[in-house]
Design an enzyme around this catalytic site. Structure first.
Site, short mmCIF file in Angstrom:
data_model
loop_
_atom_site.label_atom_id
_atom_site.label_comp_id
_atom_site.label_asym_id
_atom_site.label_seq_id
_atom_site.Cartn_x
_atom_site.Cartn_y
_atom_site.Cartn_z
N ASP A 42 44.87 35.43 35.19
CA ASP A 42 44.06 36.31 34.35
C ASP A 42 44.67 37.70 34.48
O ASP A 42 44.84 38.21 35.58
CB ASP A 42 42.60 36.32 34.82
CG ASP A 42 41.76 37.27 34.01
OD1 ASP A 42 41.87 37.25 32.77
OD2 ASP A 42 41.01 38.06 34.62
N THR B 154 43.75 40.91 33.79
CA THR B 154 42.98 41.98 34.41
C THR B 154 42.61 41.60 35.83
O THR B 154 42.01 40.56 36.07
CB THR B 154 41.70 42.27 33.60
OG1 THR B 154 42.07 42.53 32.25
CG2 THR B 154 40.97 43.46 34.17
N ASP C 103 39.33 37.24 38.82
CA ASP C 103 38.43 38.09 39.57
C ASP C 103 37.11 38.33 38.86
O ASP C 103 36.17 38.84 39.45
CB ASP C 103 39.09 39.45 39.87
CG ASP C 103 39.27 40.30 38.60
OD1 ASP C 103 39.31 39.71 37.50
OD2 ASP C 103 39.37 41.53 38.72
#
Length: 777
Positions: free
Chosen positions: A281, A283, A537
């Site tokens: 991912d 970000t 996250d």
């Protein structure tokens, strides 16, 4: 609250002290060896009982290593525990999860997981994802009076609930206890070793009985018969295999702990070695978690752009990274901007909004979700192509809080109103007022880490909820192959897994991926035979992390992601991942080497015992002989090989590969030992001299097996195998050692015959394992 029931839940990351002791002491093999040890002490010489001390050492080493790993896990688990926000005596405070008590008022924001069950008493657009419990991916809107269950997590809005069930009474804990007392991820290695042990146990019982009967029937000396039978049975048992597996896992946990990496499930170390696709991912993984507000570009004059932006950023009590970046510039909302109806941000909608009375309804979100083209849309696309994160601030006629459907999420839409936005006059009806750009901080270690994975043959897939153009720009700068061919996930097929799998194989960067699609990506890649690791996250990564073969969460990520991941990078360092993968490969490759050693011993003992039992002849060596050769060709080398560095990527098929090596090697070792003993026994030499010839053959053939397994040979491996040969040679020359181990290399003809037979057997073993395709190159 002083007398209220606390939230005590056993950690899943480690076993209790009593469980560790039981697992290492009370085993079937320990029982068998204990009985045999007692028999030798009663009827034989004490030197032949040395194998019992090896078992004691195995048990002690196993317990110490597991306790060491347990301490590491428990310390890291405490660091990983996200504090819980509670309101006590009218004040908000942070408490550790175990300090939550029955009746506490627990506060919720996006990304926070529910640790206990309760009843909602406050809701400000609160949406809870219960998919980990029910399988339903759609968020559930919660109102005061609704029940919430542990194991779910908040995805949007804010709220509070009263804890009604805590500790082992909570719903998620009961589910976990029903599933397993000590949950372990799937492990081919652990299951393979367990199967070896199970089948060998069934073989030991009948073959051992046959051997005992044969030795008692054909030996005049009862003590000699017992020690001969014990020598065969003990050698059949791979007593050190479980120990070495436990040590390798435990040392792996400790080593990763030094890199601030928490392994929440021990067999997850094995998954690290098998990974061939890593889904990232963007970000929080490639980029650091925070962002900086860059530009606010008004598109029309006469609008209170900064006032509206400040008001929207201060709506949420638990602001996300975007809101935090805007708040850093606009520290408070302007007077007169009081929100009525609000729609909190969620990763499925990709926008948030509020109605500010006479000032109207304002929204802030992704341009490609809120706009249907036009100059503002084109300008936003140009800005995104530079790698910036771009939002549009707009006005809508009326705001409606949407009820998100599964179909909308799959399509990348946010709701069921016009334009999929939940806003009356949505899509083309929104008046774009300003564009907002945010700068993302690319991690300084990202490029080097990605290069490592490229060298190791691990394919990287960037899967992000952001604009595909912006994701592509960052991925291109990080030298990810084919990053310029980014795909908008909203254009992907939703009901054709084969087509989706083909696109995932041929592309590396995907933008506007919804949480449900991330989960579909993982499933589609697994269906094509890939072992998939997923990092993330944010709350939108939870479902994909759970379904991936290996879920890796960032330490600064949401509590929900850290709860479902098998591995947590506590210091948020993307550069830790190479250590994680490397440790997994080391453990698996080395355990396979060690398994080859131990099971070769098992199979030569089985074949020897069968032949001796059927032929009704004396067993060719005593237990002390077996102890000596096993220590030099298996025990000591295995300890070094189990902990050695390696970069080999593990492949499925652990059990067949080990059997293809161990069976032919074991059979040929047994044949050589029996032939050597028979050749010596047919002459005029003594029994001890005959046994010495058999021991020389046993050592030389099993030492050659060690050489084959240790390949490729580097300086320390050459030193290891050479030192084992030197130790055996020295033992044959020192009178005390010869006497202790009952060795008499006095018949030169027998000893030279033993060496010759060993050389022929070594050549045959090399050919056999090469034909079987298991020799490491």
């Amino acid at each position: 609250m002083a007398g209220a029931k606390p939230n005590h839940v056993p950690r899943r990351s480690s076993r209790s002290l009593s469980a560790i002791v039981r697992a290492n002491v009370f085993t079937l093999f320990n029982l068998v060896i204990g009985v045999l040890w007692a028999l030798v002490l009663i009827f034989g010489e004490w030197q032949d009982s040395l194998f019992g001390l090896v078992i004691v050492a195995n048990v002690l080493i196993g317990i110490v290593q597991e306790l060491r790993a347990k301490r590491t896990l428990d310390k890291l688990a405490v660091i990983n525990e996200a504090p819980v926000r509670v309101r006590r005596d009218g004040e908000e405070r942070l408490v550790q999860p175990r300090h939550v008590v029955l009746g506490d008022l627990i506060l919720l924001g996006p990304g926070e997981r529910l640790l206990v069950d309760g009843e909602v008493v406050e809701s400000d657009g609160l949406e809870v994802d219960e998919s980990l419990l029910t399988g339903e991916a759609d968020p559930v809107h919660k109102q005061p009076g609704d029940e919430v269950l542990s194991g779910s997590f908040a995805v949007a809005g804010a709220g509070a609930f009263v804890a009604t069930r805590v500790g082992t009474d909570a719903y998620a804990v009961k589910l976990a206890e029903e599933a397993s007392k000590f949950h372990l991820a799937h492990s081919e290695l652990r299951e393979g070793v367990a199967n070896f042990i199970k089948y060998i146990t069934w073989l030991v019982i009948p073959i051992g009985a046959l051997l005992i009967y044969s030795q008692l029937k054909h030996s005049a000396d009862f003590g000699t018969a017992i020690t001969g039978a014990v020598a065969g049975i003990v050698t059949m048992i791979p007593e050190g295999l479980v120990l070495m597996t436990s040590i390798a896992f435990a040392v792996g946990v400790v080593r990763l702990g030094r890199h601030k990496c928490l392994v929440q499930e021990l067999p997850a170390i094995e998954g690290l070695a098998r990974v061939d696709v890593l889904c990232l991912d963007k970000t929080g993984t490639l980029t650091a978690g925070g962002m900086d507000l860059d530009q606010v570009l008004p598109l029309r004059d006469g609008h209170p752009v900064e006032d509206a932006l400040a008001a929207l950023a201060h709506l949420d009590h638990s602001p996300n990274a975007t809101a935090q970046a805007i708040r850093a510039r606009y520290e408070s909302a302007r007077d007169g901007w009081t929100a009525g109806e609000t729609v909190p941000f969620s990763s499925a909608r990709k926008w948030s909004g509020a109605h500010f009375g006479e000032r109207g309804a304002w929204v802030l979100g992704a341009p490609d979700v809120l706009l249907d083209g036009g100059d503002a849309y084109d300008q936003a696309a140009e800005l995104a192509a530079t790698g910036a994160r771009v939002l549009v601030l707009g006005r809508a006629r009326t705001l409606h809080a949407p009820q998100t459907s599964g179909a909308d999420v799959e399509a990348g839409r946010g709701g069921t109103q016009a334009g999929g936005t939940g806003i009356e006059g949505g899509g083309a009806g929104i008046e774009a007022v300003a564009l907002v750009t945010l700068k993302q901080r690319v991690r300084p270690d990202a490029l080097e880490t990605l290069r490592y994975f490229a060298k190791q043959g691990v394919t990287v897939k960037v899967i992000s909820g952001d604009n595909p153009t912006a994701v592509s720009a960052i991925a291109t700068g990080l030298e990810i192959p084919d990053a310029h061919r980014a795909i908008d996930a909203r254009d992907l097929p939703h009901d054709d897994e084969d087509k989706l799998g083909e696109l995932l194989d041929s592309h590396t960067v995907f933008g506007r991926v919804s949480p449900r699609q991330k989960r579909q990506f993982v499933t589609a890649l697994q269906a094509r035979g890939h072992t998939v690791a997923m990092t993330g996250d944010g709350v939108n990564d939870v479902l994909a992390l759970k379904d991936a073969d290996l879920g890796i969460a960032m330490g600064a990520g949401s509590p929900a992601t850290k709860a479902v991941a098998q591995v947590v990078l506590l210091d948020d360092k993307f550069a830790t991942l190479p250590h994680v993968v490397g440790e997994g490969r080391r453990v698996l490759a080395n355990i396979e080497r060690v398994s080859n050693l131990f099971l070769t011993k098992t199979f030569y003992a089985i074949v020897l015992s069968l032949l001796v039992g059927v032929a009704g002849v004396m067993f060719p060596f005593a237990p002390r002989h077996s102890t000596l050769t096993n220590a030099l060709t298996i025990g000591v080398p295995a300890l070094f090989l189990a902990l050695a560095p390696t970069f080999e990527r593990s492949k499925p098929g652990f059990v067949p590969r080990v059997l293809r090596f161990a069976v032919p090697a074991g059979v040929l070792c047994a044949a050589a030992v029996l032939l050597s003993f028979w050749a010596a026994h047919s002459g005029t030499s003594t029994l001890v001299e005959d046994q010495t010839s058999a021991v020389i053959t046993l050592f030389l053939t099993t030492w050659w097996v060690l050489v084959l397994i240790a390949r490729p040979l580097n300086w320390w491996r050459i030193a290891l195998v050479a030192s084992m040969a030197a130790a055996f040679a020295i033992g044959l020359t020192i009178p005390f050692v010869r006497h202790f181990f009952a060795l008499e290399p006095g018949d030169l003809g027998n000893d030279l015959t033993a060496v010759g037979i060993s050389i022929v057997a070594a050549v045959m073993i090399s050919v056999a394992v090469k034909v079987a395709g298991t020799l490491r190159t």
